[in-house]
Design an enzyme around this catalytic site. Structure first.
Site, PDB file in Angstrom:
ATOM      1  N   LYS A   1       0.869  -1.183   0.000  1.00 28.14           N
ATOM      2  CA  LYS A   1       0.000   0.000   0.000  1.00 28.14           C
ATOM      3  C   LYS A   1       0.900   1.225   0.000  1.00 28.14           C
ATOM      4  O   LYS A   1       1.778   1.355   0.862  1.00 28.14           O
ATOM      5  CB  LYS A   1      -0.860  -0.029   1.264  1.00 28.14           C
ATOM      6  CG  LYS A   1      -1.602   1.270   1.572  1.00 28.14           C
ATOM      7  CD  LYS A   1      -2.520   1.090   2.766  1.00 28.14           C
ATOM      8  CE  LYS A   1      -3.147   2.415   3.177  1.00 28.14           C
ATOM      9  NZ  LYS A   1      -4.203   2.266   4.173  1.00 28.14           N
TER      10      LYS A   1
HETATM   11  C1  R5P Z   1      -1.879   4.297   8.033  1.00 25.00           C
HETATM   12  O1  R5P Z   1      -0.970   4.263   7.381  1.00 25.00           O
HETATM   13  C2  R5P Z   1      -2.989   3.379   8.187  1.00 25.00           C
HETATM   14  O2  R5P Z   1      -2.934   2.258   7.456  1.00 25.00           O
HETATM   15  C3  R5P Z   1      -4.215   4.157   8.155  1.00 25.00           C
HETATM   16  O3  R5P Z   1      -4.816   4.056   9.361  1.00 25.00           O
HETATM   17  C4  R5P Z   1      -5.163   4.026   7.050  1.00 25.00           C
HETATM   18  O4  R5P Z   1      -5.042   2.856   6.360  1.00 25.00           O
HETATM   19  C5  R5P Z   1      -5.065   5.209   6.187  1.00 25.00           C
HETATM   20  O5  R5P Z   1      -6.153   5.325   5.343  1.00 25.00           O
HETATM   21  P1  R5P Z   1      -6.492   6.738   4.698  1.00 25.00           P
HETATM   22  O6  R5P Z   1      -5.209   7.486   4.595  1.00 25.00           O
HETATM   23  O7  R5P Z   1      -7.089   6.445   3.377  1.00 25.00           O
HETATM   24  O8  R5P Z   1      -7.445   7.417   5.613  1.00 25.00           O
END
Ligand code: R5P
Length: 293
Positions: free
Chosen positions: A203
């Site tokens: 990711k």
């Molecule tokens: C951080 O890196 C985590 O994985 C997060 O809590 C989350 O996945 C981030 O998602 P978003 O940036 O789309 O809110």
């Protein structure tokens, strides 16, 4: 005593038809074990090769984030439209019904909070928990260039070793610290390190310039991280650009659950990811679903 009398003679051998040997639909994953491939096939839709992951794991380091104060009320209605949920074992056990058929990606690194150094993480969940919870992948944060860079990399490689042993893939999440440049060069470095060291998929954040060099130099699938809330059209445009430049899906949180109409937004994101819908059209879909509500 098994019924062995009168067994019919085997005769349909189809000698002229060679057995099919199918390839695997995800980039760089062809040599993985059956269990890992099967779990990845629950995260990524084999029909499109892509996934909409809904990230709701923010509470593991920042507590009750806006939009996640009540996961039961705000998030469960979105679940039917996601391919995969990314979350902690605490929220999974306490709020998500065990009858769900959605793929679960479990956050397994942790130990830091927003009050201290975020890169100071450890492995916070035993492999037995991931097996018990029947998860499809385990997510580990990797802080390339961060204060605890080495520790976070070793967290990931340890989980890759354990995941390979039990057939559970590892998602490496590339985290950017405050002082790091968010550019293609940095994400090429971070993603490639994670892939070289065994992450099954990664990711990472979208960058406007040369994101395709990040995806093309990473030998395993990349899902685009959402990041902080931006206007719906911008978020849909970002998702579309990432997909068109080689991402195999998205793992979005705030841009979905902090939207004015989260149920409409996740469906619009789904159309961009799985149907190659263009951002303006996806915004129209969002607006029409929002009105219906
Ligand atoms: C951080 O890196 C985590 O994985 C997060 O809590 C989350 O996945 C981030 O998602 P978003 O940036 O789309 O809110």
């Amino acid at each position: 005593m098994p019924d062995i009398d009168g067994i019919k003679e085997a005769k349909n051998f189809y000698i002229d038809i060679p057995q099919k040997s199918e390839g695997f639909f995800l980039k760089g994953c062809g040599s993985l074990d059956w269990g890992i491939k099967n779990r990845l096939s629950r995260i990524f839709n084999p029909a499109t090769g892509r996934t909409v992951m809904l990230a709701i794991d923010h509470g593991y380091f920042q507590g009750p984030t806006t939009g996640l104060e009540r996961v039961d009320i705000n998030i469960l209605p979105l679940v039917p439209y996601a391919d995969t949920l990314m979350l902690t074992r605490g929220i999974l056990r306490s709020v998500v019904p065990a009858s769900t058929r959605k793929a679960i990606v479990l956050r397994v690194s942790g130990g830091a909070s927003i009050l201290k150094e975020l890169s100071n993480e450890d492995i916070a969940v035993d492999i037995e928990e991931s097996i018990r919870l029947n998860v499809c992948a385990m997510a580990v944060q990797v802080f390339i260039g961060g204060e605890f860079e080495k520790e976070s990399i070793i967290n990931m490689t340890r989980m890759v070793d354990i995941g390979n042993r039990y057939g559970i893939p590892v998602l490496a999440v590339t985290a950017v610290g405050k002082d790091m440049a968010r550019d293609a060069k940095y994400f090429q470095l971070a993603c490639r390190i994670c892939a070289e060291l065994g992450a099954h998929y990664i990711k990472t954040y979208y960058v406007d310039k040369d994101f395709d060099t990040v995806t093309s130099s990473c030998p395993v699938p990349i899902v685009m991280a959402g990041g902080k809330k931006i206007p719906e059209l911008d978020a849909l445009t970002m998702a579309c650009n990432a997909i068109q430049q080689g991402a195999s899906g998205v793992d979005m949180g705030r841009n979905i659950f902090q939207s004015d109409a989260p149920v409409a937004m996740i469906q619009a994101v789904g159309a961009v990811v799985h149907e190659n819908m263009k951002p303006k059209e996806a915004l129209k879909l969002y607006n029409s679903l929002k009105k219906k509500k």
